[in-house]
Write a protein that holds these residues in place. Structure first.
Motif, PDB file in Angstrom:
ATOM      1  N   VAL A  51       0.842  -1.190   0.000  1.00 29.41           N
ATOM      2  CA  VAL A  51       0.000   0.000   0.000  1.00 29.41           C
ATOM      3  C   VAL A  51       0.880   1.245   0.000  1.00 29.41           C
ATOM      4  O   VAL A  51       1.276   1.754   1.031  1.00 29.41           O
ATOM      5  CB  VAL A  51      -0.944   0.008   1.208  1.00 29.41           C
ATOM      6  CG1 VAL A  51      -1.877   1.213   1.170  1.00 29.41           C
ATOM      7  CG2 VAL A  51      -1.752  -1.274   1.239  1.00 29.41           C
ATOM      8  N   THR A  52       1.197   1.759  -1.160  1.00 27.81           N
ATOM      9  CA  THR A  52       2.054   2.935  -1.281  1.00 27.81           C
ATOM     10  C   THR A  52       1.251   4.224  -1.460  1.00 27.81           C
ATOM     11  O   THR A  52       1.807   5.315  -1.563  1.00 27.81           O
ATOM     12  CB  THR A  52       3.017   2.772  -2.466  1.00 27.81           C
ATOM     13  OG1 THR A  52       2.245   2.511  -3.639  1.00 27.81           O
ATOM     14  CG2 THR A  52       4.005   1.642  -2.216  1.00 27.81           C
ATOM     15  N   ASN A  53      -0.076   4.044  -1.511  1.00 26.84           N
ATOM     16  CA  ASN A  53      -0.975   5.198  -1.492  1.00 26.84           C
ATOM     17  C   ASN A  53      -0.815   6.174  -2.655  1.00 26.84           C
ATOM     18  O   ASN A  53      -1.014   7.382  -2.490  1.00 26.84           O
ATOM     19  CB  ASN A  53      -0.825   5.975  -0.179  1.00 26.84           C
ATOM     20  CG  ASN A  53      -1.367   5.215   1.004  1.00 26.84           C
ATOM     21  OD1 ASN A  53      -2.375   4.541   0.887  1.00 26.84           O
ATOM     22  ND2 ASN A  53      -0.703   5.309   2.128  1.00 26.84           N
ATOM     23  N   ARG A  80      -2.465  11.424  -4.653  1.00 29.48           N
ATOM     24  CA  ARG A  80      -3.051  12.321  -5.649  1.00 29.48           C
ATOM     25  C   ARG A  80      -4.288  13.032  -5.091  1.00 29.48           C
ATOM     26  O   ARG A  80      -4.478  14.222  -5.319  1.00 29.48           O
ATOM     27  CB  ARG A  80      -3.437  11.543  -6.911  1.00 29.48           C
ATOM     28  CG  ARG A  80      -2.268  11.266  -7.840  1.00 29.48           C
ATOM     29  CD  ARG A  80      -2.772  10.906  -9.221  1.00 29.48           C
ATOM     30  NE  ARG A  80      -3.525  12.005  -9.834  1.00 29.48           N
ATOM     31  CZ  ARG A  80      -4.180  11.910 -10.993  1.00 29.48           C
ATOM     32  NH1 ARG A  80      -4.192  10.762 -11.651  1.00 29.48           N
ATOM     33  NH2 ARG A  80      -4.829  12.940 -11.484  1.00 29.48           N
ATOM     34  N   ILE A  81      -5.106  12.282  -4.374  1.00 27.00           N
ATOM     35  CA  ILE A  81      -6.305  12.881  -3.789  1.00 27.00           C
ATOM     36  C   ILE A  81      -5.920  14.000  -2.830  1.00 27.00           C
ATOM     37  O   ILE A  81      -6.533  15.075  -2.816  1.00 27.00           O
ATOM     38  CB  ILE A  81      -7.144  11.814  -3.076  1.00 27.00           C
ATOM     39  CG1 ILE A  81      -7.748  10.851  -4.101  1.00 27.00           C
ATOM     40  CG2 ILE A  81      -8.256  12.457  -2.234  1.00 27.00           C
ATOM     41  CD1 ILE A  81      -8.458   9.668  -3.502  1.00 27.00           C
ATOM     42  N   SER A  92      -3.001  15.739  -2.780  1.00 28.38           N
ATOM     43  CA  SER A  92      -2.315  16.840  -3.445  1.00 28.38           C
ATOM     44  C   SER A  92      -3.228  17.622  -4.382  1.00 28.38           C
ATOM     45  O   SER A  92      -2.948  18.778  -4.719  1.00 28.38           O
ATOM     46  CB  SER A  92      -1.105  16.314  -4.234  1.00 28.38           C
ATOM     47  OG  SER A  92      -1.515  15.453  -5.289  1.00 28.38           O
ATOM     48  N   GLU A  93      -4.341  16.984  -4.806  1.00 27.22           N
ATOM     49  CA  GLU A  93      -5.249  17.632  -5.746  1.00 27.22           C
ATOM     50  C   GLU A  93      -6.575  18.016  -5.086  1.00 27.22           C
ATOM     51  O   GLU A  93      -7.603  18.123  -5.755  1.00 27.22           O
ATOM     52  CB  GLU A  93      -5.481  16.711  -6.946  1.00 27.22           C
ATOM     53  CG  GLU A  93      -4.202  16.433  -7.729  1.00 27.22           C
ATOM     54  CD  GLU A  93      -4.389  15.444  -8.867  1.00 27.22           C
ATOM     55  OE1 GLU A  93      -5.497  15.403  -9.449  1.00 27.22           O
ATOM     56  OE2 GLU A  93      -3.420  14.711  -9.184  1.00 27.22           O
ATOM     57  N   GLN A  94      -6.529  18.231  -3.776  1.00 25.11           N
ATOM     58  CA  GLN A  94      -7.741  18.588  -3.043  1.00 25.11           C
ATOM     59  C   GLN A  94      -8.390  19.878  -3.568  1.00 25.11           C
ATOM     60  O   GLN A  94      -9.611  19.995  -3.602  1.00 25.11           O
ATOM     61  CB  GLN A  94      -7.440  18.742  -1.555  1.00 25.11           C
ATOM     62  CG  GLN A  94      -7.609  17.474  -0.750  1.00 25.11           C
ATOM     63  CD  GLN A  94      -9.032  16.916  -0.840  1.00 25.11           C
ATOM     64  OE1 GLN A  94     -10.003  17.609  -0.550  1.00 25.11           O
ATOM     65  NE2 GLN A  94      -9.155  15.666  -1.254  1.00 25.11           N
ATOM     66  N   GLN A  95      -7.573  20.823  -3.971  1.00 24.17           N
ATOM     67  CA  GLN A  95      -8.135  22.076  -4.480  1.00 24.17           C
ATOM     68  C   GLN A  95      -8.981  21.822  -5.718  1.00 24.17           C
ATOM     69  O   GLN A  95     -10.078  22.370  -5.864  1.00 24.17           O
ATOM     70  CB  GLN A  95      -7.012  23.072  -4.789  1.00 24.17           C
ATOM     71  CG  GLN A  95      -7.533  24.449  -5.194  1.00 24.17           C
ATOM     72  CD  GLN A  95      -6.403  25.458  -5.356  1.00 24.17           C
ATOM     73  OE1 GLN A  95      -5.250  25.185  -5.017  1.00 24.17           O
ATOM     74  NE2 GLN A  95      -6.739  26.632  -5.867  1.00 24.17           N
ATOM     75  N   ASP A  96      -8.481  20.977  -6.609  1.00 26.71           N
ATOM     76  CA  ASP A  96      -9.230  20.630  -7.815  1.00 26.71           C
ATOM     77  C   ASP A  96     -10.491  19.845  -7.464  1.00 26.71           C
ATOM     78  O   ASP A  96     -11.557  20.056  -8.071  1.00 26.71           O
ATOM     79  CB  ASP A  96      -8.365  19.802  -8.763  1.00 26.71           C
ATOM     80  CG  ASP A  96      -7.227  20.611  -9.364  1.00 26.71           C
ATOM     81  OD1 ASP A  96      -7.403  21.841  -9.515  1.00 26.71           O
ATOM     82  OD2 ASP A  96      -6.181  20.026  -9.667  1.00 26.71           O
ATOM     83  N   ILE A  97     -10.383  18.936  -6.497  1.00 25.60           N
ATOM     84  CA  ILE A  97     -11.530  18.118  -6.102  1.00 25.60           C
ATOM     85  C   ILE A  97     -12.606  18.969  -5.460  1.00 25.60           C
ATOM     86  O   ILE A  97     -13.803  18.793  -5.728  1.00 25.60           O
ATOM     87  CB  ILE A  97     -11.080  16.992  -5.146  1.00 25.60           C
ATOM     88  CG1 ILE A  97     -10.182  15.996  -5.894  1.00 25.60           C
ATOM     89  CG2 ILE A  97     -12.290  16.271  -4.552  1.00 25.60           C
ATOM     90  CD1 ILE A  97      -9.552  14.948  -5.002  1.00 25.60           C
ATOM     91  N   ILE A 139      -9.588   8.193  -9.956  1.00 25.50           N
ATOM     92  CA  ILE A 139      -9.884   6.770  -9.799  1.00 25.50           C
ATOM     93  C   ILE A 139      -9.765   6.037 -11.134  1.00 25.50           C
ATOM     94  O   ILE A 139      -9.196   4.947 -11.210  1.00 25.50           O
ATOM     95  CB  ILE A 139     -11.293   6.587  -9.206  1.00 25.50           C
ATOM     96  CG1 ILE A 139     -11.312   7.076  -7.760  1.00 25.50           C
ATOM     97  CG2 ILE A 139     -11.740   5.129  -9.283  1.00 25.50           C
ATOM     98  CD1 ILE A 139     -12.674   7.143  -7.145  1.00 25.50           C
ATOM     99  N   GLU A 140     -10.269   6.650 -12.189  1.00 20.94           N
ATOM    100  CA  GLU A 140     -10.202   6.003 -13.505  1.00 20.94           C
ATOM    101  C   GLU A 140      -8.757   5.839 -13.965  1.00 20.94           C
ATOM    102  O   GLU A 140      -8.386   4.816 -14.544  1.00 20.94           O
ATOM    103  CB  GLU A 140     -10.991   6.809 -14.536  1.00 20.94           C
ATOM    104  CG  GLU A 140     -11.010   6.166 -15.917  1.00 20.94           C
ATOM    105  CD  GLU A 140     -12.047   6.769 -16.829  1.00 20.94           C
ATOM    106  OE1 GLU A 140     -12.397   6.131 -17.841  1.00 20.94           O
ATOM    107  OE2 GLU A 140     -12.523   7.886 -16.533  1.00 20.94           O
ATOM    108  N   GLN A 141      -7.922   6.819 -13.695  1.00 19.04           N
ATOM    109  CA  GLN A 141      -6.535   6.780 -14.140  1.00 19.04           C
ATOM    110  C   GLN A 141      -5.670   5.852 -13.285  1.00 19.04           C
ATOM    111  O   GLN A 141      -4.826   5.122 -13.815  1.00 19.04           O
ATOM    112  CB  GLN A 141      -5.946   8.185 -14.111  1.00 19.04           C
ATOM    113  CG  GLN A 141      -6.589   9.150 -15.094  1.00 19.04           C
ATOM    114  CD  GLN A 141      -6.267  10.596 -14.791  1.00 19.04           C
ATOM    115  OE1 GLN A 141      -5.310  10.900 -14.093  1.00 19.04           O
ATOM    116  NE2 GLN A 141      -7.086  11.508 -15.294  1.00 19.04           N
TER     117      GLN A 141
END
Length: 222
Positions: free
Chosen positions: A45-47, A52-53, A55-60, A71-73
């Motif tokens: 489990v290297t997460n 990404r989730i 580090s990309e919270q602003q986009d989310i 998730i798709e990628q």
């Protein structure tokens, strides 16, 4: 709300989260040996996905559906969604017109993404502990046992269902059984009567409706 339904709903949501947690390991830079070792696939489990989730919270936050893209990628290339889609059809497979199979499989993949995104939107940081797996060299199908451990809650028993691709020798997850409840069996039961009464297009429409709904982030999501 019925207490039993509430518990089963929590188990299912937590199971989806843990499936994502375990399968997020597959998106890391792993070797060929790791790809053919199901124990490593589930334990390493290297997460990558969760990094990404984070580090990309602003986009989310500005566009919650961005989580579906992650998730798709990062996740879906390592889940056998086509096999899972056929398993959900079960005995109804023969009743489905062949020309509608590609649309059904494509929509089912997006349906998984939508459900996974919903689960991840409320991720609570549970711990996943695997039971050691013995030699799997000659196996084509495998069940790996694990438990979810969360402070203040009873352990939840999980069974990961995996199958090995004969050509690539890679193991992929296609189902998860949480406290005796199979995610695929649940969907098969849900869709079977719809297919019998209304046909496969009705199921496709149900999934499309779910897939087209904007993702809502939980108020207490981390």
């Amino acid at each position: 709300m019925n207490v039993k339904f509430s518990i089963l709903r929590k188990v299912s949501q937590t199971a989806l989260v843990i499936l994502l947690t375990g399968m997020a390991t597959l998106s890391a830079n792993i070797s060929y040996a790791d790809q053919t070792n199901p124990q490593v696939l589930l334990e390493k489990v290297t997460n990558t996905t969760f990094q990404r989730i984070e580090s990309e919270q602003q986009d989310i936050q500005s566009n919650p559906n961005h989580l579906k893209g992650i998730i798709e990628q990062e996740l879906m290339p390592h889940i056998d969604h086509q096999f899972a889609a056929f398993k959900v059809l079960g005995n109804q497979f023969r009743a489905v017109p062949k020309k509608q199979i590609p649309e059904y499989v494509a929509e089912f993949k997006q349906y998984l993404i939508s459900n996974f995104a919903t689960a991840l939107a409320s991720y609570g940081g549970q711990q996943l502990i695997f039971e050691p797996v013995k030699n799997v060299e000659n196996l084509k199908n495998l069940t790996i046992k694990a438990i979810i451990r969360e402070a203040g809650h009873p352990d939840i028993n999980l069974h990961f269902k995996l199958r090995k691709n004969n050509k690539t020798q890679e193991w992929k997850t296609y189902d998860l059984v949480a406290e005796g409840i199979s995610l695929l069996s649940s969907k098969r039961t849900e869709f079977a009567s719809v297919i019998r009464q209304q046909g496969i297009q009705a199921v496709i429409d149900i999934m499309k409706d779910k897939n087209n709904q904007p993702l809502e982030l939980a108020a207490n999501a981390n």
